[in-house]
Design an enzyme around this catalytic site. Sequence first.
Site, mmCIF file in Angstrom:
data_model
loop_
_atom_site.group_PDB
_atom_site.id
_atom_site.type_symbol
_atom_site.label_atom_id
_atom_site.label_comp_id
_atom_site.label_asym_id
_atom_site.label_seq_id
_atom_site.Cartn_x
_atom_site.Cartn_y
_atom_site.Cartn_z
ATOM 1 C CE1 TYR A 106 -3.959 2.164 0.704
ATOM 2 C CE2 TYR A 106 -2.599 3.155 2.411
ATOM 3 C CZ TYR A 106 -3.739 3.177 1.624
ATOM 4 O OH TYR A 106 -4.647 4.209 1.767
ATOM 5 N N GLY A 143 3.005 1.404 -3.126
ATOM 6 C CA GLY A 143 2.083 1.547 -4.256
ATOM 7 C C GLY A 143 1.611 2.987 -4.371
ATOM 8 C CE LYS A 144 -3.678 4.729 -2.084
ATOM 9 N NZ LYS A 144 -4.768 5.418 -2.787
ATOM 10 N NE ARG A 204 -10.847 1.946 6.586
ATOM 11 C CZ ARG A 204 -11.077 2.694 5.506
ATOM 12 N NH1 ARG A 204 -10.342 3.747 5.248
ATOM 13 N NH2 ARG A 204 -12.068 2.387 4.670
ATOM 14 C CG ASP A 249 0.186 0.083 14.015
ATOM 15 O OD1 ASP A 249 -0.774 -0.661 13.766
ATOM 16 O OD2 ASP A 249 0.061 1.258 14.414
ATOM 17 N NE ARG A 289 -0.467 7.927 9.537
ATOM 18 C CZ ARG A 289 -0.986 6.759 9.233
ATOM 19 N NH1 ARG A 289 -2.269 6.542 9.356
ATOM 20 N NH2 ARG A 289 -0.210 5.781 8.813
HETATM 21 P P1 NAD Z 1 -12.762 1.884 0.612
HETATM 22 O O1 NAD Z 1 -12.109 0.565 0.717
HETATM 23 O O2 NAD Z 1 -14.101 2.054 1.243
HETATM 24 O O3 NAD Z 1 -12.898 2.347 -0.906
HETATM 25 C C1 NAD Z 1 -12.058 1.900 -1.941
HETATM 26 C C2 NAD Z 1 -12.942 1.563 -3.143
HETATM 27 O O4 NAD Z 1 -12.109 1.164 -4.225
HETATM 28 C C3 NAD Z 1 -13.894 0.403 -2.861
HETATM 29 O O5 NAD Z 1 -15.189 0.725 -3.295
HETATM 30 C C4 NAD Z 1 -13.294 -0.742 -3.664
HETATM 31 O O6 NAD Z 1 -14.260 -1.705 -4.067
HETATM 32 C C5 NAD Z 1 -12.656 -0.015 -4.821
HETATM 33 N N1 NAD Z 1 -11.568 -0.766 -5.459
HETATM 34 C C6 NAD Z 1 -10.536 -1.402 -4.850
HETATM 35 N N2 NAD Z 1 -9.733 -1.961 -5.775
HETATM 36 C C7 NAD Z 1 -10.274 -1.659 -6.992
HETATM 37 C C8 NAD Z 1 -9.912 -1.968 -8.339
HETATM 38 N N3 NAD Z 1 -8.826 -2.710 -8.601
HETATM 39 N N4 NAD Z 1 -10.708 -1.504 -9.344
HETATM 40 C C9 NAD Z 1 -11.806 -0.773 -9.074
HETATM 41 N N5 NAD Z 1 -12.208 -0.452 -7.816
HETATM 42 C C10 NAD Z 1 -11.433 -0.897 -6.795
HETATM 43 O O7 NAD Z 1 -11.740 2.947 1.207
HETATM 44 P P2 NAD Z 1 -11.842 4.533 1.405
HETATM 45 O O8 NAD Z 1 -11.549 4.832 2.817
HETATM 46 O O9 NAD Z 1 -13.097 5.039 0.812
HETATM 47 O O10 NAD Z 1 -10.591 5.019 0.558
HETATM 48 C C11 NAD Z 1 -10.728 5.610 -0.718
HETATM 49 C C12 NAD Z 1 -9.366 6.094 -1.205
HETATM 50 O O11 NAD Z 1 -8.851 7.072 -0.299
HETATM 51 C C13 NAD Z 1 -8.324 4.989 -1.309
HETATM 52 O O12 NAD Z 1 -7.534 5.205 -2.456
HETATM 53 C C14 NAD Z 1 -7.492 5.179 -0.065
HETATM 54 O O13 NAD Z 1 -6.169 4.743 -0.248
HETATM 55 C C15 NAD Z 1 -7.560 6.680 0.131
HETATM 56 N N6 NAD Z 1 -7.328 7.041 1.543
HETATM 57 C C16 NAD Z 1 -8.314 6.845 2.478
HETATM 58 C C17 NAD Z 1 -8.061 7.158 3.807
HETATM 59 C C18 NAD Z 1 -9.099 6.999 4.889
HETATM 60 O O14 NAD Z 1 -8.790 7.235 6.054
HETATM 61 N N7 NAD Z 1 -10.346 6.654 4.607
HETATM 62 C C19 NAD Z 1 -6.794 7.646 4.188
HETATM 63 C C20 NAD Z 1 -5.822 7.802 3.209
HETATM 64 C C21 NAD Z 1 -6.116 7.497 1.880
HETATM 65 N N1 UDP Z 2 -5.996 -0.429 15.933
HETATM 66 C C1 UDP Z 2 -6.359 -0.891 17.174
HETATM 67 N N2 UDP Z 2 -7.415 -1.738 17.264
HETATM 68 C C2 UDP Z 2 -8.156 -2.112 16.194
HETATM 69 C C3 UDP Z 2 -7.791 -1.615 14.921
HETATM 70 C C4 UDP Z 2 -6.696 -0.778 14.817
HETATM 71 O O1 UDP Z 2 -5.729 -0.565 18.186
HETATM 72 O O2 UDP Z 2 -9.129 -2.876 16.370
HETATM 73 C C5 UDP Z 2 -4.865 0.522 15.829
HETATM 74 C C6 UDP Z 2 -3.827 0.165 14.777
HETATM 75 O O3 UDP Z 2 -2.849 -0.703 15.332
HETATM 76 C C7 UDP Z 2 -3.258 1.529 14.435
HETATM 77 C C8 UDP Z 2 -4.445 2.469 14.626
HETATM 78 O O4 UDP Z 2 -5.388 1.761 15.414
HETATM 79 O O5 UDP Z 2 -2.256 1.892 15.358
HETATM 80 C C9 UDP Z 2 -5.101 2.884 13.313
HETATM 81 O O6 UDP Z 2 -5.376 1.711 12.592
HETATM 82 P P1 UDP Z 2 -6.195 1.705 11.215
HETATM 83 O O7 UDP Z 2 -6.178 0.312 10.712
HETATM 84 O O8 UDP Z 2 -7.507 2.361 11.409
HETATM 85 O O9 UDP Z 2 -5.389 2.680 10.237
HETATM 86 P P2 UDP Z 2 -3.838 2.970 9.948
HETATM 87 O O10 UDP Z 2 -3.695 4.398 10.290
HETATM 88 O O11 UDP Z 2 -2.967 2.108 10.789
HETATM 89 O O12 UDP Z 2 -3.699 2.673 8.508
#
Ligand code: NAD
Ligand code: UDP
Length: 309
Positions: free
Chosen positions: A144, A147-148, A185, A271, A275
Amino acid sequence: MKRILVTGGAGFLGSHLCDRLLADGNDVICLDNLFTGSKDNIRHLLANPYFEFIRYDVTEPIRLEVDQIYNLACPASPVHYQYNPIKTAKTSVLGAMNMLGLAKRTKARILQASTSEVYGDPKVHPQPESYWGSVNPIGIRSCYDEGKRLAETLFFDYHRQNGVDIRVIRIFNTYGPRMNPSDGRVVSNFIVQALRGEDITVYGEGIQTRSFCYVDDLIDGMVRMMEAEDFTGPVNLGNPGEFTMLELAEKVIRLTGSNSRIVHESLPSDDPAQRRPVIDMAREKLGWYPTVGLEEGLQRTIAYFREIL
Ligand code: NAD
Ligand code: UDP
């Protein structure tokens, strides 16, 4: 009226973004393979003539005519992105290449949903955009994180080499209604556990910190970034309020009125210990800052989970 493609549009953030873009009077195409997303998140939109859903995988090229692209497709929860790490890397990298190719052909502006994970386990705290990060290239989070990071590289190379009109946002932990209750999460886990009266699973000692942004704030920042002129980013979008996981667990127990106990489970490897975003750039360039505090956002999210559980 703009025609806007949202990849990952049936996910947590993507579905809220589709709502917002339709409310603003746009024509929206939602592309999603439904790996972690769900039709339930967009069911209320399926009858809208300005909304189209395409079940498709971003790792395959696609021909569409669009004015803007929001590239969100990628599993975001550690449990889901580690389920098939090779696929996660392909989604991030091939997905970015395919969408950048589409942007190049159609001259669409394209926004990448990048992440605070590009900072890895940060040695600089809080994290400004100028920090290059501290990422393990071979660990269980690397599919991840790296990749990002490579997706960001591709965005800037398409911009420099082909003049593609890019926007890059680095999203910090965002939560709210429509999080998948089983996606692992921390916010959804704790709320679901508290509402079911189950033990609250704090990983490690629970002194690691995160900064939590409510979804409505994040979506507003995302749209502001897409509409901003002469600004590629990367820009941090997140709420600078910083909490330990123990503090979060205690808040969730209090706000749900739950009898759940806190238990400790082992800390996953790599982990991040801390942040928190520096958001001066978002304030200055976008006039954006979060308005929903953690307790208010948790209350709204708890109300949602009470309804669906
Ligand atoms: P999410 O898992 O709910 O949404 C991701 C969506 O992408 C899903 O609907 C999934 O089915 C779709 N998807 C996954 N792989 C795919 C593929 N190969 N082709 C087409 N669709 C695909 O997660 P989210 O929290 O809504 O995250 C959305 C975006 O924001 C992601 O790119 C994630 O990395 C980024 N992001 C989210 C957070 C957060 O805290 N929610 C933080 C940082 C970055
Ligand atoms: N975490 C936790 N209990 C849970 C799920 C997550 O203590 O049931 C912790 C995890 O170890 C991390 C933080 O919560 O330190 C945030 O985790 P999350 O998976 O939501 O996102 P991350 O920021 O790590 O991608």
